[in-house]
Design an enzyme around this catalytic site. Structure first.
Site, PDB file in Angstrom:
ATOM      1  CB  THR A  48     -47.693  15.425 -35.918  1.00 27.88           C
ATOM      2  OG1 THR A  48     -48.856  14.596 -36.020  1.00 27.88           O
ATOM      3  CG2 THR A  48     -46.989  15.476 -37.257  1.00 27.88           C
ATOM      4  CB  CYS A  49     -44.708  18.785 -32.924  1.00 25.16           C
ATOM      5  SG  CYS A  49     -46.088  19.755 -33.565  1.00 25.16           S
TER       6      CYS A  49
END
Length: 160
Positions: A48-49
């Protein structure tokens, strides 16, 4: 205790990933006299980062600056070399300052640590975003576990 609006950014030393290599930066220097958006991620190169959180702030950098933001900074409990490699991988130039909190000292001072030792990841940072003006926090958004809503760039833009 988790940092909240009205609090002052704690004094700490972080390492900034630069093209010349790691450079020590103090939170006093980073926040003094500026409007800063600081977002924290659990780890560089994580799904997600890398796919959403960091790219969202790059995409929205001009819109954030148009709303008076002087500095956009990404922080993770990684070392400055990892943050530098992640910046290179993501094509980051000067849109986002990449900060390493290798020992989670600043993360703990913010009350935003996340213990992922059971998953083999050690102590990390919760996913969050905050806005500070001259070191005074005006907005804090901390994600629920597994969520990605309140700390994304669009949510910060809406809060400004």
């Amino acid at each position: 205790m988790t940092i909240k609006a009205g609090d002052t950014i704690p004094d700490a030393k972080l390492m900034q990933a630069t093209v010349e290599g790691p450079k020590e930066v103090t939170t006093t220097d980073l926040f003094k006299g500026k409007t800063v958006v600081l977002f924290g991620v659990p780890g560089a190169f994580t799904p997600t980062c890398s796919a959403k959180h960091l790219p969202g702030f790059v995409t929205q950098a001009e819109a954030l600056k148009a709303k008076g933001v002087d500095v956009i900074a990404c922080m993770s409990v990684n070392d400055a070399f990892v943050m530098g490699a992640w910046a290179k991988d993501q094509g980051i130039s000067d849109q986002v300052v990449m900060l390493a909190d290798g020992s989670a000292t600043f993360t703990k001072a913010l009350g935003l640590e996340l213990d992922l030792t059971a998953r083999g990841l050690g102590m990390r940072c919760q996913r969050f975003a905050l806005v500070a003006k001259d070191g005074a926090v005006t907005h804090v958004a901390v994600e629920a576990p597994g969520a990605f809503e309140v700390s994304k760039a669009e949510a910060v833009l809406a809060a400004l």
